[in-house]
Design a protein around this motif. Sequence first.
Motif, PDB file in Angstrom:
ATOM      1  N   MET A 111      40.887  39.313  -1.449  1.00 20.54           N
ATOM      2  CA  MET A 111      40.427  38.982  -0.111  1.00 20.54           C
ATOM      3  C   MET A 111      38.908  38.846  -0.112  1.00 20.54           C
ATOM      4  O   MET A 111      38.195  39.787  -0.422  1.00 20.54           O
ATOM      5  CB  MET A 111      40.866  40.090   0.837  1.00 20.54           C
ATOM      6  N   ALA A 112      38.413  37.692   0.187  1.00 16.01           N
ATOM      7  CA  ALA A 112      36.972  37.470   0.221  1.00 16.01           C
ATOM      8  C   ALA A 112      36.390  37.993   1.532  1.00 16.01           C
ATOM      9  O   ALA A 112      36.997  37.871   2.592  1.00 16.01           O
ATOM     10  CB  ALA A 112      36.675  35.983   0.074  1.00 16.01           C
ATOM     11  N   LEU A 113      35.222  38.579   1.434  1.00 11.36           N
ATOM     12  CA  LEU A 113      34.537  39.051   2.641  1.00 11.36           C
ATOM     13  C   LEU A 113      33.881  37.864   3.347  1.00 11.36           C
ATOM     14  O   LEU A 113      33.541  36.868   2.709  1.00 11.36           O
ATOM     15  CB  LEU A 113      33.479  40.088   2.270  1.00 11.36           C
ATOM     16  N   PRO A 114      33.684  37.956   4.664  1.00 15.18           N
ATOM     17  CA  PRO A 114      32.992  36.885   5.385  1.00 15.18           C
ATOM     18  C   PRO A 114      31.612  36.621   4.781  1.00 15.18           C
ATOM     19  O   PRO A 114      30.944  37.547   4.308  1.00 15.18           O
ATOM     20  CB  PRO A 114      32.884  37.442   6.807  1.00 15.18           C
ATOM     21  N   ASN A 115      31.184  35.365   4.821  1.00 17.87           N
ATOM     22  CA  ASN A 115      29.947  34.938   4.166  1.00 17.87           C
ATOM     23  C   ASN A 115      28.746  35.126   5.094  1.00 17.87           C
ATOM     24  O   ASN A 115      28.502  34.323   5.988  1.00 17.87           O
ATOM     25  CB  ASN A 115      30.076  33.479   3.718  1.00 17.87           C
ATOM     26  N   ILE A 116      27.978  36.178   4.837  1.00 17.18           N
ATOM     27  CA  ILE A 116      26.804  36.529   5.645  1.00 17.18           C
ATOM     28  C   ILE A 116      25.725  35.447   5.587  1.00 17.18           C
ATOM     29  O   ILE A 116      24.844  35.390   6.439  1.00 17.18           O
ATOM     30  CB  ILE A 116      26.231  37.900   5.204  1.00 17.18           C
ATOM     31  N   PHE A 117      25.807  34.560   4.597  1.00 21.57           N
ATOM     32  CA  PHE A 117      24.812  33.503   4.461  1.00 21.57           C
ATOM     33  C   PHE A 117      25.068  32.342   5.423  1.00 21.57           C
ATOM     34  O   PHE A 117      24.232  31.455   5.549  1.00 21.57           O
ATOM     35  CB  PHE A 117      24.773  32.986   3.020  1.00 21.57           C
ATOM     36  N   THR A 118      26.207  32.323   6.086  1.00 27.09           N
ATOM     37  CA  THR A 118      26.509  31.247   7.036  1.00 27.09           C
ATOM     38  C   THR A 118      26.044  31.627   8.435  1.00 27.09           C
ATOM     39  O   THR A 118      25.995  32.807   8.797  1.00 27.09           O
ATOM     40  CB  THR A 118      28.020  30.948   7.084  1.00 27.09           C
ATOM     41  N   SER A 119      25.733  30.620   9.227  1.00 25.54           N
ATOM     42  CA  SER A 119      25.312  30.861  10.616  1.00 25.54           C
ATOM     43  C   SER A 119      26.403  31.564  11.406  1.00 25.54           C
ATOM     44  O   SER A 119      26.122  32.480  12.180  1.00 25.54           O
ATOM     45  CB  SER A 119      24.953  29.540  11.305  1.00 25.54           C
ATOM     46  N   LYS A 120      27.629  31.135  11.219  1.00 23.27           N
ATOM     47  CA  LYS A 120      28.735  31.717  11.977  1.00 23.27           C
ATOM     48  C   LYS A 120      28.810  33.230  11.780  1.00 23.27           C
ATOM     49  O   LYS A 120      28.870  33.991  12.754  1.00 23.27           O
ATOM     50  CB  LYS A 120      30.057  31.064  11.564  1.00 23.27           C
ATOM     51  N   ILE A 121      28.810  33.678  10.547  1.00 20.21           N
ATOM     52  CA  ILE A 121      28.981  35.107  10.257  1.00 20.21           C
ATOM     53  C   ILE A 121      27.708  35.887  10.569  1.00 20.21           C
ATOM     54  O   ILE A 121      27.764  36.970  11.162  1.00 20.21           O
ATOM     55  CB  ILE A 121      29.436  35.327   8.800  1.00 20.21           C
ATOM     56  N   SER A 122      26.557  35.361  10.210  1.00 18.22           N
ATOM     57  CA  SER A 122      25.323  36.099  10.522  1.00 18.22           C
ATOM     58  C   SER A 122      25.139  36.217  12.032  1.00 18.22           C
ATOM     59  O   SER A 122      24.715  37.268  12.532  1.00 18.22           O
ATOM     60  CB  SER A 122      24.104  35.463   9.855  1.00 18.22           C
ATOM     61  N   ASN A 123      25.498  35.182  12.786  1.00 17.77           N
ATOM     62  CA  ASN A 123      25.415  35.265  14.246  1.00 17.77           C
ATOM     63  C   ASN A 123      26.408  36.283  14.803  1.00 17.77           C
ATOM     64  O   ASN A 123      26.101  36.981  15.775  1.00 17.77           O
ATOM     65  CB  ASN A 123      25.641  33.895  14.885  1.00 17.77           C
ATOM     66  N   GLN A 124      27.596  36.375  14.197  1.00 19.20           N
ATOM     67  CA  GLN A 124      28.560  37.400  14.626  1.00 19.20           C
ATOM     68  C   GLN A 124      28.010  38.800  14.370  1.00 19.20           C
ATOM     69  O   GLN A 124      28.143  39.687  15.217  1.00 19.20           O
ATOM     70  CB  GLN A 124      29.894  37.231  13.890  1.00 19.20           C
ATOM     71  N   VAL A 125      27.397  39.002  13.215  1.00 18.97           N
ATOM     72  CA  VAL A 125      26.810  40.303  12.895  1.00 18.97           C
ATOM     73  C   VAL A 125      25.679  40.623  13.871  1.00 18.97           C
ATOM     74  O   VAL A 125      25.598  41.739  14.402  1.00 18.97           O
ATOM     75  CB  VAL A 125      26.322  40.336  11.426  1.00 18.97           C
ATOM     76  N   ILE A 126      24.823  39.661  14.141  1.00 13.45           N
ATOM     77  CA  ILE A 126      23.721  39.873  15.088  1.00 13.45           C
ATOM     78  C   ILE A 126      24.264  40.168  16.474  1.00 13.45           C
ATOM     79  O   ILE A 126      23.750  41.044  17.183  1.00 13.45           O
ATOM     80  CB  ILE A 126      22.754  38.670  15.081  1.00 13.45           C
ATOM     81  N   SER A 127      25.314  39.493  16.876  1.00 15.83           N
ATOM     82  CA  SER A 127      25.949  39.763  18.167  1.00 15.83           C
ATOM     83  C   SER A 127      26.461  41.199  18.228  1.00 15.83           C
ATOM     84  O   SER A 127      26.309  41.884  19.248  1.00 15.83           O
ATOM     85  CB  SER A 127      27.088  38.772  18.392  1.00 15.83           C
TER      86      SER A 127
ATOM     87  N   ARG B   1      14.175  44.748  13.723  1.00 14.67           N
ATOM     88  CA  ARG B   1      13.889  44.639  12.294  1.00 14.67           C
ATOM     89  C   ARG B   1      15.150  44.252  11.519  1.00 14.67           C
ATOM     90  O   ARG B   1      15.113  43.363  10.660  1.00 14.67           O
ATOM     91  CB  ARG B   1      13.337  45.979  11.788  1.00 14.67           C
ATOM     92  N   LEU B   2      16.288  44.871  11.859  1.00  7.65           N
ATOM     93  CA  LEU B   2      17.533  44.537  11.167  1.00  7.65           C
ATOM     94  C   LEU B   2      17.966  43.107  11.496  1.00  7.65           C
ATOM     95  O   LEU B   2      18.373  42.358  10.606  1.00  7.65           O
ATOM     96  CB  LEU B   2      18.634  45.535  11.530  1.00  7.65           C
ATOM     97  N   ILE B   3      17.856  42.717  12.748  1.00  9.45           N
ATOM     98  CA  ILE B   3      18.195  41.335  13.129  1.00  9.45           C
ATOM     99  C   ILE B   3      17.315  40.344  12.362  1.00  9.45           C
ATOM    100  O   ILE B   3      17.795  39.322  11.872  1.00  9.45           O
ATOM    101  CB  ILE B   3      18.068  41.144  14.654  1.00  9.45           C
ATOM    102  N   ASP B   4      16.031  40.657  12.244  1.00 10.08           N
ATOM    103  CA  ASP B   4      15.119  39.779  11.500  1.00 10.08           C
ATOM    104  C   ASP B   4      15.527  39.656  10.033  1.00 10.08           C
ATOM    105  O   ASP B   4      15.476  38.562   9.454  1.00 10.08           O
ATOM    106  CB  ASP B   4      13.679  40.277  11.611  1.00 10.08           C
ATOM    107  N   PHE B   5      15.949  40.767   9.425  1.00  6.20           N
ATOM    108  CA  PHE B   5      16.396  40.724   8.034  1.00  6.20           C
ATOM    109  C   PHE B   5      17.656  39.879   7.882  1.00  6.20           C
ATOM    110  O   PHE B   5      17.771  39.076   6.950  1.00  6.20           O
ATOM    111  CB  PHE B   5      16.662  42.136   7.499  1.00  6.20           C
ATOM    112  N   VAL B   6      18.621  40.053   8.781  1.00  9.62           N
ATOM    113  CA  VAL B   6      19.862  39.261   8.715  1.00  9.62           C
ATOM    114  C   VAL B   6      19.534  37.783   8.884  1.00  9.62           C
ATOM    115  O   VAL B   6      20.046  36.930   8.151  1.00  9.62           O
ATOM    116  CB  VAL B   6      20.883  39.742   9.774  1.00  9.62           C
ATOM    117  N   SER B   7      18.660  37.470   9.830  1.00  6.06           N
ATOM    118  CA  SER B   7      18.261  36.078  10.074  1.00  6.06           C
ATOM    119  C   SER B   7      17.537  35.481   8.872  1.00  6.06           C
ATOM    120  O   SER B   7      17.796  34.337   8.482  1.00  6.06           O
ATOM    121  CB  SER B   7      17.362  35.990  11.311  1.00  6.06           C
ATOM    122  N   LYS B   8      16.630  36.247   8.290  1.00  3.46           N
ATOM    123  CA  LYS B   8      15.885  35.761   7.128  1.00  3.46           C
ATOM    124  C   LYS B   8      16.826  35.456   5.963  1.00  3.46           C
ATOM    125  O   LYS B   8      16.686  34.427   5.284  1.00  3.46           O
ATOM    126  CB  LYS B   8      14.851  36.803   6.696  1.00  3.46           C
ATOM    127  N   THR B   9      17.795  36.331   5.750  1.00  2.00           N
ATOM    128  CA  THR B   9      18.751  36.140   4.667  1.00  2.00           C
ATOM    129  C   THR B   9      19.563  34.864   4.884  1.00  2.00           C
ATOM    130  O   THR B   9      19.771  34.086   3.954  1.00  2.00           O
ATOM    131  CB  THR B   9      19.662  37.377   4.555  1.00  2.00           C
TER     132      THR B   9
END
Length: 152
Positions: A1-17, A103-111
Amino acid sequence: MALPNIFTSKISNQVISRINTLTPTTQPVWGKMNVAQMLAHSSVMYEMVYDNKHPKPNFVMRFVLKTFIKNVVVSEKPYKRNSQTAPAFIINDTRVFEDEKQRLIDFVSKTKELGESDFKGKESHSFGILSITEWNNMFYKHLDHHLTQFGV
Protein backbone atom coordinates in the motif's frame (compact mmCIF):
# COMPACT_ATOMS: atom_id res chain seq x y z
CA MET A 1 0.00 0.00 0.00
CA ALA A 2 1.59 3.26 -1.10
CA LEU A 3 1.28 6.27 1.16
CA PRO A 4 -0.26 9.47 -0.23
CA ASN A 5 2.27 11.61 -2.12
CA ILE A 6 3.13 14.66 0.02
CA PHE A 7 4.89 16.18 -3.01
CA THR A 8 1.56 16.71 -4.81
CA SER A 9 -0.64 19.76 -4.32
CA LYS A 10 -3.64 17.61 -3.50
CA ILE A 11 -2.01 15.78 -0.58
CA SER A 12 0.06 18.68 0.76
CA ASN A 13 -3.07 20.86 0.72
CA GLN A 14 -4.97 18.14 2.61
CA VAL A 15 -2.21 18.01 5.22
CA ILE A 16 -2.19 21.81 5.53
CA SER A 17 -5.98 21.77 5.88
CA ARG A 18 -5.64 19.27 8.72
CA ILE A 19 -3.01 21.47 10.40
CA ASN A 20 -5.32 24.47 10.03
CA THR A 21 -8.09 22.68 11.96
CA LEU A 22 -5.88 22.60 15.07
CA THR A 23 -6.37 25.23 17.77
CA PRO A 24 -4.21 26.15 20.77
CA THR A 25 -6.55 24.08 22.95
CA THR A 26 -6.70 20.92 20.79
CA GLN A 27 -6.00 17.97 23.07
CA PRO A 28 -4.10 14.80 22.12
CA VAL A 29 -5.82 11.45 21.85
CA TRP A 30 -2.60 9.94 23.26
CA GLY A 31 0.86 11.11 24.27
CA LYS A 32 2.36 13.85 26.42
CA MET A 33 2.96 16.73 24.01
CA ASN A 34 0.62 19.67 23.77
CA VAL A 35 -0.43 20.86 20.32
CA ALA A 36 2.26 23.57 20.00
CA GLN A 37 4.96 21.09 21.01
CA MET A 38 3.63 18.58 18.47
CA LEU A 39 3.83 21.18 15.70
CA ALA A 40 7.42 22.02 16.70
CA HIS A 41 8.24 18.30 16.91
CA SER A 42 6.81 17.75 13.42
CA SER A 43 9.01 20.52 12.04
CA VAL A 44 12.24 18.89 13.22
CA MET A 45 12.39 16.48 10.26
CA TYR A 46 12.16 19.50 7.95
CA GLU A 47 14.80 21.39 9.93
CA MET A 48 17.12 18.46 9.30
CA VAL A 49 16.54 18.90 5.56
CA TYR A 50 16.48 22.67 5.21
CA ASP A 51 18.35 24.14 8.19
CA ASN A 52 21.81 23.50 9.53
CA LYS A 53 20.39 23.47 13.05
CA HIS A 54 20.98 19.87 14.13
CA PRO A 55 24.42 18.24 14.17
CA LYS A 56 24.74 15.15 12.02
CA PRO A 57 25.14 11.90 13.92
CA ASN A 58 28.65 10.49 14.16
CA PHE A 59 29.67 7.43 12.16
CA VAL A 60 28.67 4.88 14.81
CA MET A 61 25.28 6.47 15.47
CA ARG A 62 24.64 6.83 11.76
CA PHE A 63 25.36 3.11 11.31
CA VAL A 64 22.91 2.27 14.10
CA LEU A 65 20.25 4.58 12.63
CA LYS A 66 20.62 3.17 9.11
CA THR A 67 20.68 -0.43 10.34
CA PHE A 68 17.96 -0.44 12.99
CA ILE A 69 15.80 2.70 12.66
CA LYS A 70 15.70 3.66 8.98
CA ASN A 71 13.14 1.05 7.89
CA VAL A 72 10.77 2.01 10.71
CA VAL A 73 10.92 5.64 9.57
CA VAL A 74 10.78 5.26 5.77
CA SER A 75 8.52 2.22 5.37
CA GLU A 76 4.78 2.35 4.78
CA LYS A 77 4.04 0.68 8.12
CA PRO A 78 2.41 3.20 10.52
CA TYR A 79 4.18 4.25 13.70
CA LYS A 80 3.01 2.72 16.95
CA ARG A 81 1.48 5.06 19.51
CA ASN A 82 3.88 6.32 22.19
CA SER A 83 6.96 5.10 20.32
CA GLN A 84 10.36 6.19 21.55
CA THR A 85 11.43 9.56 20.16
CA ALA A 86 14.93 10.54 19.04
CA PRO A 87 16.48 13.20 21.32
CA ALA A 88 16.48 15.91 18.60
CA PHE A 89 12.70 15.51 18.27
CA ILE A 90 11.89 15.92 21.97
CA ILE A 91 10.23 19.26 22.61
CA ASN A 92 9.89 20.04 26.33
CA ASP A 93 9.77 23.82 26.34
CA THR A 94 6.83 26.15 25.80
CA ARG A 95 6.09 27.03 22.16
CA VAL A 96 3.86 29.65 20.57
CA PHE A 97 1.07 27.79 18.78
CA GLU A 98 0.57 30.18 15.84
CA ASP A 99 4.32 30.44 15.18
CA GLU A 100 4.78 26.67 15.17
CA LYS A 101 1.69 26.13 13.04
CA GLN A 102 2.87 28.59 10.41
CA ARG A 103 6.40 27.20 10.44
CA LEU A 104 5.14 23.66 9.79
CA ILE A 105 2.80 24.86 7.03
CA ASP A 106 5.73 26.71 5.44
CA PHE A 107 7.86 23.55 5.51
CA VAL A 108 5.10 21.44 3.93
CA SER A 109 4.57 24.10 1.26
CA LYS A 110 8.29 24.42 0.54
CA THR A 111 8.61 20.65 0.13
CA LYS A 112 5.69 20.58 -2.31
CA GLU A 113 7.09 23.55 -4.27
CA LEU A 114 10.53 21.95 -4.57
CA GLY A 115 8.88 18.73 -5.66
CA GLU A 116 10.00 15.16 -5.55
CA SER A 117 12.70 15.74 -8.16
CA ASP A 118 14.60 17.84 -5.59
CA PHE A 119 14.75 14.77 -3.33
CA LYS A 120 15.94 12.26 -5.94
CA GLY A 121 19.24 10.90 -4.63
CA LYS A 122 19.23 13.40 -1.74
CA GLU A 123 21.01 12.39 1.44
CA SER A 124 19.06 12.52 4.66
CA HIS A 125 20.49 13.83 7.88
CA SER A 126 20.53 10.41 9.53
CA PHE A 127 19.85 7.65 7.00
CA GLY A 128 22.03 8.32 3.96
CA ILE A 129 20.62 8.62 0.46
CA LEU A 130 16.87 7.98 0.31
CA SER A 131 14.64 7.25 -2.65
CA ILE A 132 11.77 9.61 -3.45
CA THR A 133 9.37 7.02 -2.02
CA GLU A 134 11.35 6.87 1.23
CA TRP A 135 11.37 10.68 1.52
CA ASN A 136 7.63 10.75 0.89
CA ASN A 137 6.95 8.02 3.43
CA MET A 138 9.07 9.76 6.05
CA PHE A 139 7.36 13.13 5.56
CA TYR A 140 3.79 11.93 5.15
CA LYS A 141 3.80 9.16 7.76
CA HIS A 142 5.23 11.37 10.49
CA LEU A 143 2.76 14.18 9.84
CA ASP A 144 -0.19 11.82 9.55
CA HIS A 145 0.79 10.09 12.79
CA HIS A 146 0.85 13.31 14.78
CA LEU A 147 -2.20 14.88 13.17
CA THR A 148 -4.09 11.69 13.98
CA GLN A 149 -2.68 11.93 17.52
CA PHE A 150 -4.53 15.24 17.79
CA GLY A 151 -7.71 13.97 16.19
CA VAL A 152 -7.39 15.64 12.78
